[in-house]
Write a protein that holds these residues in place. Structure first.
Motif, PDB file in Angstrom:
ATOM      1  N   ASP A 268      44.541  60.240  88.961  1.00 27.82           N
ATOM      2  CA  ASP A 268      44.854  58.836  88.695  1.00 27.82           C
ATOM      3  C   ASP A 268      45.698  58.731  87.428  1.00 27.82           C
ATOM      4  OD1 ASP A 268      45.124  56.148  88.193  1.00 27.82           O
ATOM      5  OD2 ASP A 268      42.985  55.729  88.097  1.00 27.82           O
ATOM      6  N   LEU A 269      46.965  59.007  87.584  1.00 30.79           N
ATOM      7  CA  LEU A 269      47.874  59.035  86.434  1.00 30.79           C
ATOM      8  C   LEU A 269      48.486  57.675  86.130  1.00 30.79           C
ATOM      9  CD1 LEU A 269      49.625  62.433  87.235  1.00 30.79           C
ATOM     10  CD2 LEU A 269      47.568  62.005  85.877  1.00 30.79           C
ATOM     11  N   SER A 270      47.871  56.613  86.606  1.00 30.53           N
ATOM     12  CA  SER A 270      48.397  55.265  86.373  1.00 30.53           C
ATOM     13  C   SER A 270      48.207  54.807  84.932  1.00 30.53           C
ATOM     14  CB  SER A 270      47.744  54.269  87.329  1.00 30.53           C
ATOM     15  OG  SER A 270      46.343  54.203  87.090  1.00 30.53           O
ATOM     16  N   THR A 271      47.320  55.468  84.193  1.00 30.40           N
ATOM     17  CA  THR A 271      47.135  55.195  82.765  1.00 30.40           C
ATOM     18  C   THR A 271      47.255  56.523  82.020  1.00 30.40           C
ATOM     19  OG1 THR A 271      44.740  55.471  82.931  1.00 30.40           O
ATOM     20  CG2 THR A 271      45.605  53.223  83.179  1.00 30.40           C
ATOM     21  N   PRO A 272      47.622  56.511  80.731  1.00 32.70           N
ATOM     22  CA  PRO A 272      47.787  57.769  79.982  1.00 32.70           C
ATOM     23  C   PRO A 272      46.504  58.600  79.993  1.00 32.70           C
ATOM     24  CG  PRO A 272      48.730  55.946  78.756  1.00 32.70           C
ATOM     25  CD  PRO A 272      47.967  55.342  79.912  1.00 32.70           C
ATOM     26  N   LYS A 273      46.685  59.891  80.263  1.00 33.16           N
ATOM     27  CA  LYS A 273      45.570  60.837  80.284  1.00 33.16           C
ATOM     28  C   LYS A 273      45.932  62.051  79.434  1.00 33.16           C
ATOM     29  CE  LYS A 273      43.078  58.848  83.677  1.00 33.16           C
ATOM     30  NZ  LYS A 273      43.852  57.799  84.213  1.00 33.16           N
ATOM     31  N   THR A 274      44.985  62.528  78.614  1.00 29.80           N
ATOM     32  CA  THR A 274      45.195  63.738  77.819  1.00 29.80           C
ATOM     33  C   THR A 274      45.068  64.956  78.726  1.00 29.80           C
ATOM     34  OG1 THR A 274      44.404  62.707  75.792  1.00 29.80           O
ATOM     35  CG2 THR A 274      44.350  65.119  75.874  1.00 29.80           C
ATOM     36  N   VAL A 275      46.113  65.813  78.716  1.00 25.52           N
ATOM     37  CA  VAL A 275      46.120  67.000  79.578  1.00 25.52           C
ATOM     38  C   VAL A 275      46.051  68.304  78.776  1.00 25.52           C
ATOM     39  CG1 VAL A 275      47.258  65.861  81.521  1.00 25.52           C
ATOM     40  CG2 VAL A 275      48.648  66.945  79.734  1.00 25.52           C
ATOM     41  N   GLN A 276      46.399  68.253  77.486  1.00 28.50           N
ATOM     42  CA  GLN A 276      46.256  69.399  76.587  1.00 28.50           C
ATOM     43  C   GLN A 276      45.834  68.845  75.231  1.00 28.50           C
ATOM     44  OE1 GLN A 276      46.406  72.540  77.411  1.00 28.50           O
ATOM     45  NE2 GLN A 276      47.918  72.852  79.013  1.00 28.50           N
ATOM     46  N   ALA A 277      44.879  69.505  74.584  1.00 23.76           N
ATOM     47  CA  ALA A 277      44.421  69.080  73.256  1.00 23.76           C
ATOM     48  C   ALA A 277      44.397  70.280  72.326  1.00 23.76           C
ATOM     49  CB  ALA A 277      43.035  68.454  73.351  1.00 23.76           C
TER      50      ALA A 277
END
Length: 171
Positions: free
Chosen positions: A124-133
């Motif tokens: 669900d990429l419709s809102t910003p998502k952290t993929v690397q931290a």
């Protein structure tokens, strides 16, 4: 007289040694400085991704090669790389495949410098998502990874060419 001349010789040698260790009559200190400047935090990603052909109710995917975060802030603060995707819109604007049907799967990041990077698959990429931290940062560092972007077309999807924008950001 021998003992007198030995004593005289020792006294003269001692005076010469003490004279060579004495502080100068004048001294001046210079303060030297060097600066490590604060740099920037940036991200780069491929310009395009062609997902494979898709039939209604099935998935299509593409590999994004060489996503990279460059951290030249010379500090200890971590960072988070995020993605957000617009809906896939067809040439006919009413034809839409929603960003909620997309998944971003990052591969393990290859870091340089002192940093620990942890990736997470996001749906669900419709809102910003952290993929690397990034954690445990000391000084400048980079992290590079590949990722798979996939989308599932609704069962009632119509024939069209659909386009979306995937935005990578880092904070």
């Amino acid at each position: 007289m021998r003992s007198f001349s030995r004593v005289s010789l020792v006294a003269v040698a001692s005076a010469a040694l003490i004279g060579s260790l004495a502080l100068p009559a004048s001294a001046a200190d210079t303060t030297a400085t060097v600066e490590v400047p604060v740099g920037s935090l940036s991200i780069s990603a491929p310009v395009g991704a062609d997902l494979t052909m898709i039939t209604p109710g099935s998935s299509a995917s593409a590999t994004l090669t060489g996503v990279e975060v460059i951290d030249t802030r010379a500090g200890e603060a971590g960072w988070a790389a995020q993605v957000v995707l617009s809906d896939f819109v067809g040439a006919t604007p009413s034809n839409v495949i929603p960003a909620t049907a997309a998944v971003y799967t990052p591969a393990v990041a290859v870091p340089t410098g002192t940093v620990t990077v942890d990736g997470t698959t996001r749906a669900d990429l419709s809102t910003p998502k952290t993929v690397q931290a990034a954690m445990a940062v000391t000084g400048n560092n980079t992290a590079t990874w590949n990722a798979d972007l996939s989308v599932t077309a609704p069962a009632d999807a119509l024939a069209d060419v659909y386009t979306a924008t995937l935005t990578h950001s880092v904070l």
